[in-house]
Design an enzyme around this catalytic site. Structure first.
Site, short mmCIF file in Angstrom:
data_model
loop_
_atom_site.label_atom_id
_atom_site.label_comp_id
_atom_site.label_asym_id
_atom_site.label_seq_id
_atom_site.Cartn_x
_atom_site.Cartn_y
_atom_site.Cartn_z
N ARG A 1 9.35 3.12 -14.01
CA ARG A 1 10.81 2.68 -14.18
C ARG A 1 11.22 2.94 -15.75
O ARG A 1 10.42 2.88 -16.73
CB ARG A 1 11.19 1.27 -13.75
CG ARG A 1 10.69 0.94 -12.30
CD ARG A 1 10.99 -0.42 -12.08
NE ARG A 1 10.47 -0.86 -10.88
CZ ARG A 1 11.14 -0.78 -9.50
NH1 ARG A 1 12.24 -0.39 -9.52
NH2 ARG A 1 10.47 -1.24 -8.36
N ARG B 1 5.97 -8.36 6.98
CA ARG B 1 5.44 -7.79 5.70
C ARG B 1 5.88 -8.66 4.60
O ARG B 1 7.08 -9.01 4.42
CB ARG B 1 6.09 -6.38 5.61
CG ARG B 1 5.83 -5.72 4.11
CD ARG B 1 6.65 -4.23 4.12
NE ARG B 1 6.78 -3.89 2.95
CZ ARG B 1 8.08 -3.38 2.19
NH1 ARG B 1 8.98 -4.01 2.70
NH2 ARG B 1 7.83 -2.91 0.95
N THR C 1 10.94 2.98 5.87
CA THR C 1 11.95 3.27 4.84
C THR C 1 13.29 3.98 5.27
O THR C 1 13.19 4.91 6.15
CB THR C 1 11.65 4.27 3.69
OG1 THR C 1 10.10 4.00 3.13
CG2 THR C 1 12.37 4.25 2.56
N LYS D 1 -0.27 4.09 1.57
CA LYS D 1 1.07 4.51 1.60
C LYS D 1 1.00 5.86 1.14
O LYS D 1 0.53 6.31 0.03
CB LYS D 1 1.99 3.68 0.81
CG LYS D 1 2.03 2.30 1.47
CD LYS D 1 2.82 1.24 0.53
CE LYS D 1 4.25 1.53 0.05
NZ LYS D 1 5.13 0.48 -0.42
#
Length: 493
Positions: free
Chosen positions: A78, A37, A282, A224
């Site tokens: 963020r 990845r 994850t 995702k």
């Protein structure tokens, strides 16, 4: 033959500083990595180019086909930065998120936000989760460009941590300008799979596919699943994608950790029944960032995903920045093999009132039905696109499926399919008996079958036609010094 030790579940290892050291990528492949990845959230284009080159060279050296998955950053929402780098927040205190605040001037009372539309997405009473849910804040007032919050769960908050809205609903589009640039880089690097972050609907997948194709990239799409909206639109997203990833970090924050395990199981089951590929990702072995062995909880986590039928399990920081990337891959491979010995997955079964949509799907089902009632050592799919091998891998079987193909893109792509193994094979002789013998010799040389074994073989009448598989044969393997004849148990379907 010795197929008992062949691992069916594939392992994705994330590239990073820990894998940039000489020889590490080769060691990871030998330890069990099937796909690497590229995380486009980190690293500049030249770093990504160097890493792809390392993978291709190591793949050739080891003699194993390896896929590459590019992972777009997406609209990670963020906070900006603090004057001192971090602050300590306490339960009950007031704290302000301000999109107009200078990027480096945060303090104990406020911080900037790198998403000016956040005030349009939240209302009083909403809960904002920062730093993957470690910090929780209740929205009390929205006064553009400020959001006034009361801290519910405090702790240390540092620069550029992510923000999630509990229950979902943030309007940021899945594809950013950075993602569009990275798609062009992905096309240049000829990656095999592209993961789209923070997908909300099938339209996000369609847009990414159009951008990839416009860039001349044939990569397959991974959606995702990490937003609440994606859970609501799950089936349409699966249908629009080639694969989905259970991205448990942000997904767990948005839906709540108590719901995550059951949701993971539902996503895996739904994806497989709709004939697509599923990746579980994850924090699967997070302790191995600094530890040489996984925790018992991590062993159970990986094993349960395998027994639920995931095609692949993924390592993130464990391989990208961890102290023991090779040991992490080796441990994951061992856990997968252990879990596969107690596989609980049952495949999709067609009812009498159901119809196949594709000829290759019907052939795949016939193959798997046959292997369930005969002592078959292997399945060989002579394939252009890999679709027949994928159909068969959706229907549970412990028998290895070998995707014989001349196309390097197909060989790299099927590295992500559970129980499917790519083999380079080009038809140089149209004589059927010699074709079969070439196939037998290839498998014997690879130590995958022995003379006398039965195997099932699928192909299409016309070579070069994607999705054209329309026949199945049952063959008995012969050595190169034995003729292939009618006594080999051939039968057409």
């Amino acid at each position: 033959m010795t197929n008992e030790s062949m691992r069916r579940t594939k392992i994705i290892a994330t590239l990073g500083p820990a894998t940039d050291k000489a020889g590490v990528v080769e060691q990871l492949i030998r330890a069990g990595a099937d796909v690497f990845r590229l995380n486009f959230s980190h690293g500049d284009p030249d770093e990504q180019r160097r890493r792809v080159k390392m993978v291709r060279e190591a793949s050739h050296l080891v003699g194993k086909h390896i896929g590459i998955l590019g992972d777009l950053q997406g609209p990670k929402i963020r906070i900006r930065r603090f004057k001192e780098g971090r602050v300590q927040l306490t339960e009950g205190q007031m704290f302000v998120l301000d999109s107009s605040l200078d990027g480096n001037s945060g303090d104990e009372t406020r911080v900037g936000v790198a998403y000016e539309n956040l005030t349009d997405d939240v209302n009083p009473g909403n809960v904002l989760l920062l730093d993957d849910g470690h910090i929780s804040m209740l929205v009390e007032k929205v006064e553009k460009p400020r959001i006034v919050c009361r801290v519910q769960v405090g702790g240390e908050l540092s620069n550029q941590k992510g923000i999630n809205l509990h229950g979902g609903g943030l309007s940021a589009p899945a594809l950013t300008e950075k993602d569009r640039v990275d798609i062009l880089l992905a096309a240049e690097l000829e990656i095999d799979w592209m993961a789209v972050s923070f997908v909300r609907s099938a339209a996000d997948v369609d847009e990414a596919r159009d951008l990839l194709r416009d860039a001349g990239c044939g990569a397959h799409l991974v959606a995702k699943i990490e937003r609440s909206e994606a859970v609501v639109n799950l089936e349409s997203i699966i249908d629009a994608s080639d694969a989905v990833m259970v991205a448990r970090g942000d997904l767990g924050v948005e839906v709540g950790y108590a719901s995550l395990t059951s949701l993971q199981k539902r996503i895996i089951k739904t994806t497989r029944t709709r004939h697509k590929v599923v990746i579980t990702a994850t924090q699967m072995m997070e302790s191995m960032i600094h530890s040489q062995i996984p925790t018992r909880a991590e062993v159970s986590d990986v094993a349960n995903a395998v027994m639920d039928g995931t095609d692949a399990v993924m390592l993130s920081a464990e391989s990208a920045v961890g102290d023991f990337p090779v040991k992490a891959v080796a441990a994951m491979a061992e856990i997968c093999l252990g879990a596969e010995a107690h596989d609980l997955v049952s495949g999709r079964r067609k009812g009498r009132d159901q119809h196949f949509q594709n000829v290759d799907e019907a052939v795949a089902m016939a193959v798997m039905h046959t292997t369930a009632h005969m002592d078959v050592a292997a399945i060989v799919a002579l394939t252009e696109s890999g679709s027949t091998a994928r159909w068969m891998s959706r229907i549970r079987s412990d028998i290895p499926i070998f995707a014989f193909t001349r196309h390097k893109d197909t060989r790299r792509r099927v590295t992500l399919y559970r129980g499917v193994y790519p083999v380079y094979f080009d038809i140089t002789d149209t004589n059927t008996e010699r074709l079969h013998q070439d196939m037998f010799n290839k498998l014997i040389d690879l130590h995958k079958v022995d003379p006398g074994d039965l195997l099932v073989f699928t192909q299409g009448d016309l070579t070069g036609i994607s999705g054209g598989t329309n026949s199945m044969k049952i063959l008995r393997v012969t050595g190169s010094d034995q003729p292939v004849n009618s006594h080999n148990g051939q039968s057409d379907h």
